[in-house]
Each structure stands twice: as structure tokens, then as C-alpha cells.
Enzyme design. Structure first.
Site, PDB file in Angstrom:
ATOM      1  N   LYS A  68       0.844  -1.204   0.000  1.00 35.58           N
ATOM      2  CA  LYS A  68       0.000   0.000   0.000  1.00 35.58           C
ATOM      3  C   LYS A  68       0.880   1.254   0.000  1.00 35.58           C
ATOM      4  CE  LYS A  68      -3.668  -2.687   2.090  1.00 35.58           C
ATOM      5  NZ  LYS A  68      -4.295  -3.224   3.309  1.00 35.58           N
ATOM      6  N   ASP A 102     -10.246   3.430   3.983  1.00 36.64           N
ATOM      7  CA  ASP A 102     -10.327   1.972   3.838  1.00 36.64           C
ATOM      8  C   ASP A 102     -11.746   1.484   4.150  1.00 36.64           C
ATOM      9  OD1 ASP A 102      -8.995  -0.385   3.143  1.00 36.64           O
ATOM     10  OD2 ASP A 102      -8.556  -0.907   5.221  1.00 36.64           O
ATOM     11  N   GLN A 141      -4.231  -1.621   9.706  1.00 33.81           N
ATOM     12  CA  GLN A 141      -4.179  -2.945   9.087  1.00 33.81           C
ATOM     13  C   GLN A 141      -4.844  -3.983   9.980  1.00 33.81           C
ATOM     14  OE1 GLN A 141      -3.051  -3.680   5.912  1.00 33.81           O
ATOM     15  NE2 GLN A 141      -3.763  -5.762   6.270  1.00 33.81           N
TER      16      GLN A 141
END
Ligand code: NAP
Length: 284
Positions: A51, A118, A95
Site C-alpha cells: 500500500k 479503507d 491494518q
């Protein structure tokens, strides 16, 4: 037809590069995506690195934040609060998964909805489900982008989503419902999975078990979307059996090169949208 996520992700990134240059001039600084990795899980570290690399390719700054596995919920919340308050940080990615002692939901929900690129907050999920403006969870949103790019008809189709996680299965089902699919969600307690999958016009594998979904369960002409990724001695496989897939499906995502690149492209796209202040909810 192969739904080539890698090629589409490259095209998306190329477009974003030009936009980032213009936005940076306007902001008088480079907008950034902060990625938080708690602990040292090697797969998670690889995903975060990928990413960060994608940020650099389009000209965004990547701010990797590495926290020890012993981090508490309070310590993580305090870090997220600081990132929420930093103007040039336009996106925050935590994450998944985090170590067990951390309350992941509380930490996800601490991310400001305008920086939730996200698509993990409860507020963002609720807004998206209602068809309101919000950043979508990156993997299912990337899948929708891929389906639309290849002009796969969705309206009235029976979509079977196998998996109901907060970051993948549930938002996937909501997005397909918003596209007027008839949606069935399956999970570990579902009975007679092969029979349900046989009814699907579109099947999404979001299970996390290598090749759980067998090609003999699929209807001829099905569209097969595979979010799974597993390294095996015989190479990478997904959640849907690879053997025979190309002959039974009308369209399918390859593993690798299907859903994975679209997840990253979507995250970056939403960070650029946030940087350009297109998303107004909650902005002061
Ligand atoms: P997860 O949180 O572990 O959820 C797995 C889901 O599968 C759960 O809802 C579970 O049901 C269901 N399930 C487990 N065994 C099943 C069975 N035998 N039959 C039917 N359903 C079953 O996983 P996740 O985070 O959603 O990820 C799913 C997969 O997608 C993984 O392979 C992951 O690596 C991949 N993924 C890929 C990307 C990408 O960028 N490509 C991003 C995210 C995830 P219960 O709810 O009943 O437990």
C-alpha cells in the site's frame, strides 16, 4: 472473460498520478496516507508495504506507523487521534487484524469518517449501506469497480457472497444489494452451501479457506469473484477451486492479479478523493 484487476488498477493509478500533482499544488504540500501496523505479522507487513509503494507510485506521501505487538487499545486510540488532527494526513489505514488484546472495532471507529479511506468505520458502513456518500470498504468497492469496468450485468442477478466479515462479506453484500442484485450471504453455519452456490449468477469467495468453493458447485456461466489469496506448494490459490474454473464461468477473477490489486487501487483512489475534499461529510 478474465476480469483483469491488475491491468485496471494500473490504469486507475495512472489517472490518479495527475490528480495528486494538482492537489499537492493546491494544498501547498503532499497529502499523505498513514498506515498503522500493530505487531510483526509478515503477511500484514507485506500488505502495508504494498500500500505504501502504491502511494509513492501516484505521488502521495506514505507514513508508515509501526507499533509493537504489546500495544494497548488506549495507546492505539491516542495515535489515531493525533493522525485525525494532522491536516496533511488525508487517509488513515489500520491494518486488520490487530493483536487480540486490542479492541479493533473501537479503534476502527475512532478513525475520522472523512479519513476512513479503507471504509472500516461503523458510520461509513452505515452510510454506504443506506446509499449515502461514504468511502466503501476497499476490497468490495474494488470488486464493484472491476465488475462495472467489464460491464457485468448486476441488476436482478442472484449474488451469493460466501463470508460475512465486517471488512469484506457484509459490505460486499450491501454494495451488491445497492446495485439491485438479489443477495444471499453464506457463513460457517450455512447449511448445504453447494446447493446455494449452484443458484448463483455471481459468486464471491470471501472465506479465507483455500479452494473451499468447488468448481462442480458452480452453475454454468457464473461470474466468479475470488477475494482469497493463499500461498500453497502448488502456487497461489484463492477461495474458489482453480481447476476447471475457466471452462464453467462466463467471467472470473484470476488469483493473483484479480481482486488484490483492485483493493490497493481503491484505497489510493479514496485517499486522493479525501485529499481533494470531494467528500464533505463532517468537514469543518
Ligand atoms: P474472516 O474475517 O476470517 O471471515 C471469513 C468468513 O468466512 C466468516 O464470515 C466465516 O463465517 C466464513 N466461513 C468460514 N468457514 C466457512 C465455511 N466452511 N463455509 C462458509 N463460510 C465460511 O476473513 P476476511 O477478512 O473476510 O477475508 C476472507 C478472505 O479474503 C481471506 O482469504 C482474506 O485473505 C481475503 N482478503 C483479501 C483481500 C484482498 O485485498 N484481496 C482483502 C481482505 C481479505 P463466520 O462468520 O460464521 O465465522
Amino acid at each position: 472473460m478474465i476480469l483483469d484487476g491488475k491491468s485496471l488498477a494500473t490504469q486507475i493509478e495512472l489517472k490518479l498520478k495527475g490528480q495528486v500533482q494538482a492537489i499537492s499544488q493546491k494544498l501547498n504540500g503532499t497529502p499523505a496516507l498513514a498506515t498503522i501496523l500493530v505487531g510483526d505479522d509478515p503477511s500484514s507487513a507485506t500488505y502495508v508495504r504494498m500500500k505504501g509503494n502504491a502511494c509513492k507510485r501516484v505521488g502521495l506521501e506514505s507514513i508508515p506507523i509501526l507499533l509493537p505487538a504489546s500495544t494497548t487499545t488506549e495507546q492505539l486510540l491516542s495515535k489515531i487521534k493525533k493522525l485525525n488532527e494532522t491536516p496533511l494526513i488525508r487517509g488513515i489505514l489500520l491494518q486488520h487484524p490487530v493483536p487480540k488484546q486490542i479492541n479493533e472495532r473501537i479503534c476502527f471507529d475512532a478513525i475520522s469518517v472523512v479519513k476512513d479511506v479503507d471504509g472500516v468505520t461503523s458510520l461509513g458502513f452505515g452510510l454506504m449501506s443506506m446509499g449515502e456518500q461514504a468511502y466503501g470498504s476497499a476490497t468490495p468497492k474494488g470488486i464493484i469497480t472491476l465488475l462495472e469496468h467489464y460491464k457485468i450485468p448486476l441488476e436482478g442477478k442472484h449474488a451469493v457472497v460466501v463470508g460475512r466479515s465486517a471488512i469484506l462479506g457484509k459490505p460486499m453484500a450491501a454494495m451488491l444489494l445497492n446495485k439491485n442484485c438479489t443477495v444471499t450471504i453464506c457463513h460457517s453455519k450455512t447449511q448445504n452451501l453447494p446447493h446455494i452456490i449452484k443458484q448463483a449468477d455471481i459468486v464471491v469467495g470471501a472465506v479465507g479457506i483455500p479452494e473451499l468453493i468447488k468448481t462442480e458447485w458452480l452453475k454454468n456461466g457464473v461470474v466468479a469473484i475470488d477475494a482469497g489469496y493463499h500461498n500453497t506448494p502448488n502456487g497461489a490459490v484463492g477461495d474458489i477451486q482453480k481447476e476447471g474454473l475457466s471452462s464453467i464461468c462466463s467471467a472470473y477473477t484470476p488469483v493473483p492479479g484479480g481482486v488484490g490489486p483492485m483493493t490497493i487501487a481503491t484505497l489510493i483512489q479514496q485517499t486522493v478523493e479525501s485529499a481533494s475534499c470531494q467528500f464533505e461529510i463532517g468537514r469543518t
